[in-house]
Design a protein around this motif. Sequence first.
Motif, mmCIF file in Angstrom:
data_model
loop_
_atom_site.group_PDB
_atom_site.id
_atom_site.type_symbol
_atom_site.label_atom_id
_atom_site.label_comp_id
_atom_site.label_asym_id
_atom_site.label_seq_id
_atom_site.Cartn_x
_atom_site.Cartn_y
_atom_site.Cartn_z
ATOM 1 N N LEU A 105 -24.967 -104.356 -22.680
ATOM 2 C CA LEU A 105 -24.566 -105.713 -23.064
ATOM 3 C C LEU A 105 -25.557 -106.756 -22.552
ATOM 4 O O LEU A 105 -25.855 -107.734 -23.235
ATOM 5 N N GLU A 106 -26.085 -106.527 -21.362
ATOM 6 C CA GLU A 106 -27.094 -107.445 -20.821
ATOM 7 C C GLU A 106 -28.379 -107.376 -21.641
ATOM 8 O O GLU A 106 -29.007 -108.407 -21.927
ATOM 9 N N ILE A 107 -28.767 -106.165 -22.037
ATOM 10 C CA ILE A 107 -29.956 -106.000 -22.871
ATOM 11 C C ILE A 107 -29.732 -106.674 -24.225
ATOM 12 O O ILE A 107 -30.611 -107.392 -24.723
ATOM 13 N N LEU A 108 -28.562 -106.470 -24.811
ATOM 14 C CA LEU A 108 -28.235 -107.101 -26.088
ATOM 15 C C LEU A 108 -28.329 -108.623 -25.984
ATOM 16 O O LEU A 108 -28.897 -109.286 -26.854
ATOM 17 N N HIS A 109 -27.798 -109.177 -24.924
ATOM 18 C CA HIS A 109 -27.863 -110.624 -24.716
ATOM 19 C C HIS A 109 -29.318 -111.095 -24.643
ATOM 20 O O HIS A 109 -29.686 -112.111 -25.257
ATOM 21 N N ARG A 110 -30.144 -110.368 -23.913
ATOM 22 C CA ARG A 110 -31.567 -110.735 -23.808
ATOM 23 C C ARG A 110 -32.241 -110.701 -25.173
ATOM 24 O O ARG A 110 -33.032 -111.584 -25.507
ATOM 25 N N LEU A 111 -31.934 -109.672 -25.958
ATOM 26 C CA LEU A 111 -32.549 -109.541 -27.281
ATOM 27 C C LEU A 111 -32.138 -110.687 -28.198
ATOM 28 O O LEU A 111 -32.962 -111.244 -28.932
ATOM 29 N N LYS A 112 -30.871 -111.012 -28.195
ATOM 30 C CA LYS A 112 -30.347 -111.995 -29.138
ATOM 31 C C LYS A 112 -30.647 -113.434 -28.725
ATOM 32 O O LYS A 112 -30.494 -114.345 -29.537
ATOM 33 N N THR A 113 -31.075 -113.666 -27.501
ATOM 34 C CA THR A 113 -31.437 -115.016 -27.076
ATOM 35 C C THR A 113 -32.951 -115.227 -27.057
ATOM 36 O O THR A 113 -33.406 -116.329 -26.776
ATOM 37 N N ASP A 114 -33.707 -114.204 -27.379
ATOM 38 C CA ASP A 114 -35.170 -114.299 -27.439
ATOM 39 C C ASP A 114 -35.579 -114.516 -28.893
ATOM 40 O O ASP A 114 -35.204 -113.739 -29.772
ATOM 41 N N GLY A 115 -36.345 -115.551 -29.151
ATOM 42 C CA GLY A 115 -36.759 -115.870 -30.501
ATOM 43 C C GLY A 115 -37.514 -114.757 -31.203
ATOM 44 O O GLY A 115 -37.434 -114.599 -32.416
ATOM 45 N N LYS A 116 -38.252 -113.941 -30.451
ATOM 46 C CA LYS A 116 -39.032 -112.857 -31.062
ATOM 47 C C LYS A 116 -38.169 -111.663 -31.448
ATOM 48 O O LYS A 116 -38.531 -110.908 -32.351
ATOM 49 N N THR A 117 -37.041 -111.460 -30.788
ATOM 50 C CA THR A 117 -36.250 -110.251 -31.021
ATOM 51 C C THR A 117 -34.859 -110.515 -31.571
ATOM 52 O O THR A 117 -34.128 -109.565 -31.861
ATOM 53 N N LYS A 118 -34.485 -111.766 -31.749
ATOM 54 C CA LYS A 118 -33.095 -112.097 -32.114
ATOM 55 C C LYS A 118 -32.660 -111.527 -33.456
ATOM 56 O O LYS A 118 -31.480 -111.294 -33.681
ATOM 57 N N ASP A 119 -33.600 -111.268 -34.367
ATOM 58 C CA ASP A 119 -33.233 -110.776 -35.697
ATOM 59 C C ASP A 119 -33.323 -109.260 -35.844
ATOM 60 O O ASP A 119 -33.073 -108.730 -36.922
ATOM 61 N N ILE A 120 -33.649 -108.565 -34.759
ATOM 62 C CA ILE A 120 -33.712 -107.103 -34.817
ATOM 63 C C ILE A 120 -32.284 -106.562 -34.832
ATOM 64 O O ILE A 120 -31.477 -106.896 -33.958
#
Length: 79
Positions: A61-76
């Motif tokens: 869940l922490e990794i998911l949060h990091r991904l979705k709040t980063d502009g480069k990875t939010k759409d993966i």
Amino acid sequence: MKNILIVEDSQEIIDLIKIYLEQEEYFIYAARDGRIAVNLFEQEEIHLVILDIMLPGENGLEILHRLKTDGKTKDIPVI
């Protein structure tokens, strides 16, 4: 070729998923903890993530949060 990142602490599960996805001609990256996963995101172009929730150290869940709040990875997409 599409790159898929499997974030899973069980090597047996990684191996099983990898067998099926490689048959479909996907390139597979694997990380057994959150630190390795984050490093792979910084170094490689990832098109899909298969993410376990219960991981050592930083959980899924922490990794998911990091991904979705980063502009480069939010759409993966993440499964």
